[in-house]
Structure formats: C-alpha cells, structure tokens
Design a protein around this motif. Sequence first.
Motif, short mmCIF file in Angstrom:
data_model
loop_
_atom_site.label_atom_id
_atom_site.label_comp_id
_atom_site.label_asym_id
_atom_site.label_seq_id
_atom_site.Cartn_x
_atom_site.Cartn_y
_atom_site.Cartn_z
N CYS A 603 0.83 -1.22 0.00
CA CYS A 603 0.00 0.00 0.00
C CYS A 603 0.86 1.27 0.00
O CYS A 603 0.44 2.30 -0.52
CB CYS A 603 -1.01 0.00 1.14
SG CYS A 603 -0.32 0.26 2.77
N GLU A 604 2.06 1.16 0.55
CA GLU A 604 2.94 2.34 0.53
C GLU A 604 3.44 2.63 -0.89
O GLU A 604 3.62 3.78 -1.27
CB GLU A 604 4.13 2.12 1.47
CG GLU A 604 3.73 2.18 2.93
CD GLU A 604 4.83 1.70 3.85
OE1 GLU A 604 5.35 2.52 4.61
OE2 GLU A 604 5.17 0.50 3.78
N VAL A 605 3.66 1.56 -1.66
CA VAL A 605 4.05 1.75 -3.06
C VAL A 605 2.85 2.25 -3.86
O VAL A 605 2.96 3.16 -4.69
CB VAL A 605 4.57 0.41 -3.66
CG1 VAL A 605 4.96 0.57 -5.12
CG2 VAL A 605 5.73 -0.13 -2.83
N ALA A 606 1.69 1.67 -3.59
CA ALA A 606 0.48 1.96 -4.37
C ALA A 606 0.05 3.42 -4.26
O ALA A 606 -0.48 3.99 -5.21
CB ALA A 606 -0.65 1.05 -3.91
N ALA A 616 -5.98 8.16 -2.87
CA ALA A 616 -6.55 8.03 -1.52
C ALA A 616 -7.25 6.67 -1.42
O ALA A 616 -6.76 5.69 -1.97
CB ALA A 616 -7.51 9.18 -1.25
N ASN A 617 -8.32 6.57 -0.68
CA ASN A 617 -9.13 5.36 -0.42
C ASN A 617 -8.53 4.58 0.76
O ASN A 617 -7.33 4.61 1.00
CB ASN A 617 -9.21 4.45 -1.66
CG ASN A 617 -10.29 3.37 -1.50
OD1 ASN A 617 -10.07 2.35 -0.88
ND2 ASN A 617 -11.45 3.62 -2.03
N ALA A 618 -9.41 3.85 1.45
CA ALA A 618 -8.97 3.00 2.57
C ALA A 618 -7.90 2.01 2.13
O ALA A 618 -7.04 1.62 2.92
CB ALA A 618 -10.18 2.25 3.14
N ASP A 619 -7.92 1.61 0.84
CA ASP A 619 -6.89 0.69 0.33
C ASP A 619 -5.49 1.25 0.51
O ASP A 619 -4.52 0.49 0.64
CB ASP A 619 -7.10 0.42 -1.17
CG ASP A 619 -8.31 -0.45 -1.45
OD1 ASP A 619 -8.80 -1.11 -0.52
OD2 ASP A 619 -8.75 -0.47 -2.61
N ALA A 620 -5.37 2.58 0.49
CA ALA A 620 -4.05 3.21 0.55
C ALA A 620 -3.39 2.98 1.91
O ALA A 620 -2.19 3.19 2.06
CB ALA A 620 -4.16 4.70 0.26
N GLY A 621 -4.17 2.56 2.90
CA GLY A 621 -3.61 2.24 4.21
C GLY A 621 -3.74 0.77 4.54
O GLY A 621 -3.36 0.34 5.63
#
Length: 663
Positions: A603-606, A616-621
């Motif tokens: 997620c840090e790469v994404a 953004a989005n919850a996926d980003a964390g």
Amino acid sequence: MQRSITRRDFLNGAALTIGAAVVPSSLFLACQVHTAPEQSLDYYPPALTGLRGSHRGSFETAHSLRDGTFWQHAGTPADSGETYDLVVVGAGISGLSAAHFYRTVAGPKARVLILENHDDFGGHAKRNEFSAGRRTLLGFGGTYAIESPAPYSAVAKSLIEELGIDVASYPKYVAQDLYFSLGLTPSIFFDQETFGADKLVVDPTSLGGTETGDRASETPARWQQFLAEAPLSAKAKRAYYQLYHDHKDYLPGLPSEAKKARLARISYANFLKDIVGVPEEVVKVLQAGPQPLFGVGFDAVSAQDAWGMGYPGFTGMKLDPAPGKGMNRDAIPNQEAEKYFFHFPDGNATIARLLVRKLISQAIPGTSAADIVTARANYAKLDEDGSPVRIRLNSTVVRVKHDGDLASAKQVEVAYARYGKTYRVRASHCILACWHVVIPYVCEELPGSQKQALYAAAKVPLLYTNVAIREWEAFRKLGVSSIYAPGCYHTEATLDVPVSIGPYQCSRQPGEPIVIHMMKTPCRPGLPARDQHRAGRMELFNTTFETMERNIRDQLARMLGPGGFDPSRDVTAITVNRWPHGYAYEYNSLFDDFWLEGGETPCEVARKPFGRIAIANADAGAYAYTDGAIDQAWRAVGEISNRPPSPQAGAGLAGSATTAADV
Ligand SMILES: Cc1cc2nc3c(=O)[nH]c(=O)nc-3n(C[C@H](O)[C@H](O)[C@H](O)COP(=O)(O)OP(=O)(O)OC[C@H]3O[C@@H](n4cnc5c(N)ncnc54)[C@H](O)[C@@H]3O)c2cc1C
C-alpha cells in the motif's frame, strides 16, 4: 418453510426494485439521456430494496475496461467543456473527505467535481430505508459504526467533531439494556448439514453485543444449558468446555516471543487440531468466528490473532500481553480505541451525508448530526450548474491522464462513462479515491511497479443483508438477540441496535417492526486468504437475488420457526447489500511475509503521488476503517497542495503507519 416460496414472496425484493420510483441505471446504458434521472424528484436510492450495494449498472463499465473491450465500443469522449480545480474519483468517505479537505486549502470557491459509478454516494457507507406503515425503518447497508481497532487519528477525530458528532454522547442514544431486560441473549444456531440437527442454543461464551450488566453469575447455568442442548458428541462437548476452562500451556518450554512467532505462522484451526488436540467438531463451531472482521474463517487467521481477539486456548500460555509481530490491527486490543464508538441507525452513511451537506448544503436539509438521521436527501441538487462542488452519480471514470508531458502538464483530463456515453472534463488535479484494483486500468501512465502494488489491494467480499420484519415476537419467545450460525449461508443474524436519535425512534416492543441485520462472507476454507476472497467475489457476482432470498427465508425459518416466525408472513422487505469489493485487504501473517518481516508494504508503493494525481481510499492504508479512509484523503490533499489541509495535526494517521514494525 415446507411450502414453496410464491412469486408474491419475492415481491419484497427483486420485483419491488423494478417497480420502485428510481429507474435502474442499467436501463439507460444503451441510450443517450437528455434529462438526467437524478433530476427526478422520485430519484431516491436509499429506499430501493432487492440487490443493492454494487448494484446492476454500477460495475459493467469497469469490467469491460478490465477485459479490454471498453474502448472498442466507446469512441472518443465528448468534451464537456467543464474545467475544475479538482476532480475526485469515488464518492465514498475518502473521496468526500478529500473534497472537504481540499476546500480548506483552496477556499470555498474552488471548483470540485466528484465522479461516482454507483447510483448513490457514500461508497460502502450506504443507507437502507424501509417503509413499515407510517414509520420509516433505517438500516446500514455497509459501514456499521464509528469504531476502529486503533485510536482515531487527530485528523479523523477532528473531522468527526467538525461534522457535529459528539462520540462521547453515544450512551444517551442507545437503549443498552433493552434486549437484556427482555431476557434475550446471543445464541448459536447449529444446522443439520454441518452438525446433524437444527438447534438454537444459548452461547455460553458471550455476554453479548451492546448490552451491559454483570452477568458473569449466569455463566455456569448457560454452560449447563449449552452442554445439555448442543448437537455435539460428548467428546466434542468436553473438549469445547475444557478449551474455555483449562489453563494449559500448549507450547511449554518456549519463551513468550518464540511462542508468539510460532502462533503467527499457524492458523488457529490448525493450532486447535494439531497442538491443543480438539476434535474437528469443535473447530467447526469456532471456524466462522473471525469472518465479520477478516472475511475468512479460522483456517486462514493466525493463532496469534485469535489470542489477540480473546479466543480460548491461551490463558495458560503466559504470553506477554504486548502485541506480537505480524498481528492484524483488528486483533490488537486497545482500550482507548474501544471507547470511541458511535452507531447511527444507518451506520456511517450519516458521516457521508454530513459531508455531502457540508459540500452542497442545499442537498440535505438541517443543521445537526441528529436531525440528519431522518432528513431526506434531494439528489437533484447534487450536480447543479453554478455549485462549486458537484457530485455526479452513475458515472464511471475510465481514463485519467496528464494533458501533455508529465513534468510540464498544467492539467489532467478525466474521462467517464455515463448512461452509455463517454465524456471528458479537465482539472488542475485529480484524487483517485476509488478502489485500488481499478486504478491501473484507468491510469495507464502509472509505473508498472505501482500498478502491481495497486492490483495487490483486491478487496474482501461481503454480503450485508437487511431484512425488515413485521415484529420480533419470535426472538422474544426464543430468548435470542443475535445468532451466530457457523454452518449457514449467513453466519450472523442480529436484531437492530436499539438507537433513537433526533426524530428517529428505534423499535422497543417485540410487537413492533424492526430490521434484522444478517452477514455473510463468501469464502473457500483451505485456500490462501486472497484466493478465498477471489472465489467469494465470483460467487457473489454469479448468485441471483432469488437464490439469496431463498437462502435468507429458509435460514430465518429454520432458526426462528420454533418461536413462531413465518417468513412469508413476517418478512416485509429484503435488501441485500452485495459488496464483491468490500473491506480493504488487511495484511495477514499467514500469507504476507513482509508483514512479519518488515519492509515497504504494497500500500505504501500503491499510494505514491504521480504528477498532478494523488491516490486516496482506505486501500491506501490497507486498513478497512473509516478513519483510515479519512486519513488517506488528508494525505492525498496534502500531496497535491503546497500546504497540509486543515486540521493541521497529521500525527498518527491510521493508515500511514503500515509496516509490521509499528505493531
Ligand atoms: C460491509 C462493510 C462494512 C464496514 N464496516 C465498517 C465499520 O463498521 N466501521 C469502519 O470504520 N469501517 C467499516 N468498513 C470500512 C469502511 O467502510 C471503509 O474503510 C470506508 O468507508 C472506505 O471508504 P473509501 O472512500 O475509501 O472507499 P469506498 O467506500 O469503497 O468508496 C470508493 C468509491 O469509489 C467508487 N469507484 C470505484 N471505481 C470507480 C470509478 N472508476 N469511477 C467512479 N467511481 C469509482 C466505488 O464504487 C466507491 O463508491 C466497512 C466496509 C464494508 C465493505
């Protein structure tokens, strides 16, 4: 349930959707629309029943983009001539928060367009409404509550407060003792297919949901009742009881850290079978326990996480209470986080609605977090000429690209498909607050490594089903407030949380109508977690509403029939919120080595910014909570602005600290 289900029985769901005032967007896919359906006064998605969540008409465009067929038919997008300061992709809580934070930086006159593929805003935070005579019942179609396993960040708390939600005041609104005072308790339903007999039995291990009161004294009697009635072999009953009452060290001779390292690499199901030595029947009872949090059962959740969640077998193991390496954040107890809880009758759809009211005040009347509970949104106001913020529903973004060279481009071009036509708008910046798996198809410019990281965020599939019923006498007669059904289609069925807020009054008498909330996580025990989610997603896409409805009615009849429940008489409406792309995927020590060993997470790469585009989005964390979605929006706005958005405090963002070392 012996009699067959009539067509009339099905009217509650599928047919009502067709008959409802809102025209399904899929009907428009092939034609050009002159008057937008959203402009009709009858356009009101929260009241639709049947198959909701990712409804028909919301996903076909994205799937054809994935399959490489979209541009074969789409033609060149028509230039709408519209120019914005910011285009946000996705009207979930992350996208709505991003729009709000951006305005704190760029000022209230900044022009913002939010594009959303569903017919309603809120993303997973969806509101379900049901008519029950002159009364409207509310249900949560997705996001249930303000809650998080870790404490809310300063940013997310500050936004919640700014929206007028006083989390500490929750006890004022919830009738915590209602079900307990009527003698209702959590129970387990053993089904014939899995356990040899249909039987509803009191759950001796649970003191129960939102209820309070010291009921520890009742525990021995409940155990007696459970041991007498559960359709389990004598050997399994003994093992189940001992598991909860023996304080044995199952890994003797190892220091605590080594025990935790071992527990992080073995599933709880295997720990129980191979190390504790319980019979398979006991594992079957516990198997579905973590599904509401993880979307998979204990075959794919570590024993260390089971320990963190309070499951039995660890009290004699002398484990240091500090969280072990590789624990899922859902499994780490945190008292400060537990106190921060608020459930609105429509769940966190209230947060989405408060954000919309902040962005477009004319869309939802009222001034407080209490009056919004019953306020009716005016969807015609969401996308008005002249409004600085516009929310355009039924619009799937199909391409985001810089207008020219990445380094020198002054704008991005955003193309979207809406009712069978494709359009383009321009903006100074774009925030992709949509699901990460969609982004590589939409934003071809991104580097390959970032695309791979975005693909890794495939979500957890879920069904959140709301069943409106005429009365809950059967629950009272059976003494049940919630049911855990480990072998059934839906593994959970719960009476609505009794919350009265503003003008909204919850159901207090068993003779009154109420909403039952049911939950299913489609999974394939035995496979790695991501494969289970993939298989579950396919199952949800391929199951018709009629099949789901039949399962719901059959299950309710079997569980509650002995209390007099008759689905054809008592069920008044069904809304199945289908979320094939549900929770953000959270890392799992059984399958994600980096989560145990440390290093950069996908997620840090994404979520790295790219030119004028931020993500953004919850996926980003990799964190399936509302505060995570808010925090990621705050970070993304900071990336496209020259200064951090208000509030200034960014410390401890829920999704920003995502390496194993931090837990
Ligand atoms: C069933 C369920 C229950 C949950 N319960 C809780 C809870 O109790 N408490 C809690 O804190 N969290 C909960 N969560 C998690 C929480 O809902 C999420 O973390 C948060 O709401 C996610 O917000 P988001 O904006 O990041 O994503 P989403 O809500 O998923 O919003 C993203 C939006 O982008 C849209 N989109 C995708 N692609 C495109 C495209 N190409 N064009 C236009 N739009 C697009 C999507 O359709 C979606 O509407 C739950 C999640 C689910 C699924």
